[in-house]
Scaffold this motif. Sequence first.
Motif, PDB file in Angstrom:
ATOM      1  N   PRO A 168      29.773  28.284   8.947  1.00  0.00           N
ATOM      2  CA  PRO A 168      29.012  29.467   9.329  1.00  0.00           C
ATOM      3  C   PRO A 168      29.804  30.770   9.210  1.00  0.00           C
ATOM      4  O   PRO A 168      29.460  31.754   9.837  1.00  0.00           O
ATOM      5  N   GLU A 169      30.851  30.751   8.419  1.00  0.00           N
ATOM      6  CA  GLU A 169      31.661  31.961   8.262  1.00  0.00           C
ATOM      7  C   GLU A 169      30.833  33.053   7.614  1.00  0.00           C
ATOM      8  O   GLU A 169      30.123  32.805   6.664  1.00  0.00           O
ATOM      9  N   SER A 170      30.963  34.245   8.119  1.00  0.00           N
ATOM     10  CA  SER A 170      30.292  35.347   7.448  1.00  0.00           C
ATOM     11  C   SER A 170      31.276  36.456   7.103  1.00  0.00           C
ATOM     12  O   SER A 170      31.012  37.237   6.218  1.00  0.00           O
ATOM     13  N   VAL A 171      32.412  36.492   7.769  1.00  0.00           N
ATOM     14  CA  VAL A 171      33.436  37.493   7.463  1.00  0.00           C
ATOM     15  C   VAL A 171      34.806  36.826   7.536  1.00  0.00           C
ATOM     16  O   VAL A 171      35.125  36.140   8.506  1.00  0.00           O
ATOM     17  N   LEU A 172      35.597  37.021   6.490  1.00  0.00           N
ATOM     18  CA  LEU A 172      36.985  36.585   6.461  1.00  0.00           C
ATOM     19  C   LEU A 172      37.818  37.801   6.081  1.00  0.00           C
ATOM     20  O   LEU A 172      37.340  38.698   5.390  1.00  0.00           O
ATOM     21  N   LEU A 173      39.066  37.822   6.514  1.00  0.00           N
ATOM     22  CA  LEU A 173      39.975  38.918   6.190  1.00  0.00           C
ATOM     23  C   LEU A 173      41.251  38.343   5.607  1.00  0.00           C
ATOM     24  O   LEU A 173      41.881  37.483   6.215  1.00  0.00           O
ATOM     25  N   LEU A 174      41.635  38.852   4.441  1.00  0.00           N
ATOM     26  CA  LEU A 174      42.917  38.513   3.831  1.00  0.00           C
ATOM     27  C   LEU A 174      43.813  39.734   4.003  1.00  0.00           C
ATOM     28  O   LEU A 174      43.534  40.799   3.461  1.00  0.00           O
ATOM     29  N   SER A 175      44.855  39.583   4.806  1.00  0.00           N
ATOM     30  CA  SER A 175      45.742  40.698   5.126  1.00  0.00           C
ATOM     31  C   SER A 175      47.183  40.213   5.107  1.00  0.00           C
ATOM     32  O   SER A 175      47.532  39.259   5.819  1.00  0.00           O
ATOM     33  N   GLY A 176      48.005  40.860   4.285  1.00  0.00           N
ATOM     34  CA  GLY A 176      49.407  40.478   4.214  1.00  0.00           C
ATOM     35  C   GLY A 176      49.620  39.032   3.815  1.00  0.00           C
ATOM     36  O   GLY A 176      50.558  38.396   4.287  1.00  0.00           O
TER      37      GLY A 176
END
Length: 138
Positions: free
Chosen positions: A62-70
């Motif tokens: 149910p993921e709707s937002v993921l963040l790739l940071s560093g």
Amino acid sequence: MPPAVPDTIFFDGVCNLCNGFVQLVIRHDPAGRYRFAALQSDAAQHLLAAHGLAPGALATAPESVLLLSGGQLYSHSTAVLRIAQGLGGAWRLVGLGWVLPRPWRDALYRVVARHRYRWFGRQESCLLPTPALQARFL
């Protein structure tokens, strides 16, 4: 000043709530700290696979937002809180969410993610950025 490699926000491109969230980030991120990729796109699938997420894994989650940071991939409430903090200003107040235990934050996130189409609707196709924003989308 934005980082050398902008953080990437992955979102469900057909979800009205997710598209609204992307529009909010764009409005409050004039420096261009974030770039965006619809989860349905080949670019998103390749980039996520390069960071250890199996292709197609998002089809059942149910993921709707993921963040790739560093080089680190964040999901659920942690992704949303980190994005809000990155926007700065009054958006840092959203950081008060950090005081809640992660299982509680993520449980609330999952409820919203699971019902997002019913509550907010969905589109037939992914968001098409304007020419001015094209460079911020993968």
